[in-house]
Scaffold this active site. Structure first.
Site, short mmCIF file in Angstrom:
data_model
loop_
_atom_site.label_atom_id
_atom_site.label_comp_id
_atom_site.label_asym_id
_atom_site.label_seq_id
_atom_site.Cartn_x
_atom_site.Cartn_y
_atom_site.Cartn_z
N GLU A 47 0.86 -1.20 0.00
CA GLU A 47 0.00 0.00 0.00
C GLU A 47 0.89 1.25 0.00
O GLU A 47 1.97 1.26 0.62
CB GLU A 47 -0.83 -0.02 1.30
CG GLU A 47 -1.67 1.20 1.56
CD GLU A 47 -2.21 1.26 3.00
OE1 GLU A 47 -1.52 0.81 3.94
OE2 GLU A 47 -3.34 1.74 3.17
N LYS A 127 -9.60 1.89 -1.82
CA LYS A 127 -9.79 1.32 -0.48
C LYS A 127 -11.16 1.66 0.09
O LYS A 127 -11.55 2.84 0.14
CB LYS A 127 -8.68 1.83 0.44
CG LYS A 127 -8.59 1.18 1.80
CD LYS A 127 -7.33 1.72 2.50
CE LYS A 127 -7.08 1.13 3.88
NZ LYS A 127 -5.86 1.68 4.47
N CYS A 172 -4.70 -3.00 2.93
CA CYS A 172 -4.40 -2.91 4.36
C CYS A 172 -5.56 -3.23 5.30
O CYS A 172 -5.84 -4.39 5.55
CB CYS A 172 -3.79 -1.55 4.69
SG CYS A 172 -3.00 -1.59 6.31
N1 CDT Z 1 -2.95 1.43 6.49
C1 CDT Z 1 -3.84 0.85 7.31
O1 CDT Z 1 -4.98 0.64 6.93
N2 CDT Z 1 -3.40 0.59 8.55
C2 CDT Z 1 -4.26 0.04 9.56
C3 CDT Z 1 -3.73 0.46 10.89
C4 CDT Z 1 -4.61 0.12 11.99
S1 CDT Z 1 -6.02 1.08 12.14
C5 CDT Z 1 -5.49 2.60 12.69
C6 CDT Z 1 -4.32 -1.48 9.54
O2 CDT Z 1 -5.43 -2.01 9.57
O3 CDT Z 1 -3.28 -2.14 9.53
#
Ligand code: CDT
Length: 305
Positions: A47, A127, A172
């Site tokens: 990502e 996303k 993600c």
């Molecule tokens: N980039 C991304 O979506 N990161 C989130 C971080 C946790 S939620 C603040 C993840 O789900 O890994």
């Protein structure tokens, strides 16, 4: 005919804010060349591969914000990646911040694309599950302002055909949601490509910090097994601008087993020979949707309010 594909997951180490796109794209090309030397047909990057994970900062200056976004793909900085892939006959997927004009308005998305060996973007995903918060929160050691910078994508997960197999993209936070994999599988996806940037510190519940690695594999392995999918999970990892990002890039078979895993938090290529027909081991047996699934018994799953 066998449907075996050599897939490379190209984990990236940190991108610092001062790193130019050119430098980052050169690293991506080096990873691609290494993957190609090992016989890869598809290379999957994380990502927001082209920049640092800028939602950790509250930036007010719009031209500074714009500097993290791509308005065309490929653009001048990313064209060398597309050119090298074409020379190598490689297909690839990566994530980036996308600024686009649609219906007279400007929109910002957290986007991922799948590119065929002729440089055609054959799948674009924006996303859907945007995590974090939308306003500056002073109590946090660093921000997670994805809701400030990005609008959620308006199109559901979809698929594209490549190497005689069905591919789908997620990004993600999507990987934590069981609906992601089920929707993909119901649409016929056989391989899910998922890039991520996951800080090791989760400010709203720091007592879970030590579980980041566990939760990462837990959700992707479960998603793979319960839906009979290959899952390629690719990290941007390491110490980025003082923020430690999770590694653990992995290639997961439809049985839920990890077929390959990164052993660093830096630029690293891992590969697996993915037999796409192994999807059938699950989809024609324990999770044969047609025979065993009971959607009429899950009415709340598709209710929107
Ligand atoms: N980039 C991304 O979506 N990161 C989130 C971080 C946790 S939620 C603040 C993840 O789900 O890994």
């Amino acid at each position: 005919m066998s449907r075996e594909i050599v897939i490379a997951a190209a984990q990236m180490g940190p991108n610092q804010r001062a790193d130019s796109r050119r430098k980052i794209v050169q690293r991506m090309i080096a990873l691609m060349e290494k993957a190609a030397r090992c016989g890869a047909q598809l290379v999957v990057y994380p990502e927001l591969a082209l920049t640092t994970f800028f939602p950790r900062w509250y930036i007010k200056d719009t031209s500074e914000i714009d500097s993290f976004f791509e308005t065309e793909m490929p653009g001048a900085d990313t064209a060398p990646l597309f050119t090298r892939a074409r020379e190598l006959g490689i297909t690839f997927s990566f994530g980036f911040a996308e600024k686009t004009e649609q219906a007279g308005g400007v929109h910002h998305f957290n986007t991922s694309v799948l590119v065929d060996k002729n440089s055609n973007i054959i799948l674009r995903y924006r996303k859907i599950h945007i995590p974090g918060h939308s306003q500056y929160e002073s109590w946090r050691p660093f921000q997670h302002l994805e809701k400030f910078y990005f609008k959620p994508g308006t199109e559901p997960f979809s698929t594209a055909r490549l190497f005689d197999a069905e591919f789908s993209l997620a990004i993600c936070n999507d990987r934590r949601w069981p609906e992601t994999y089920r929707e993909m599988a119901l649409r016929g996806a056989e391989i899910a490509l998922i890039g991520y940037n996951t800080p090791m510190h989760y400010a709203p519940m720091p007592s879970h910090d030590h579980l980041q690695s566990f939760h990462n594999h837990l959700c992707m392995q479960a998603g793979a097994y319960q839906n009979g999918l290959w899952v390629i999970g690719v990290a941007k990892a390491g110490l980025e601008e003082g923020c430690q990002l999770l590694g653990q890039t992995c290639i997961i078979a439809p049985t839920g087993e990890i077929a390959a895993q990164a052993s660093s938090t830096d630029d690293e290529v891992i590969l697996a020979l993915c037999d796409i027909d192994r999807v059938k081991e699950i989809r024609e047996n324990v999770f044969n949707f047609k025979h065993h699934r009971r959607p009429e018994m899950y009415p709340l799953l598709s209710r929107t309010s």
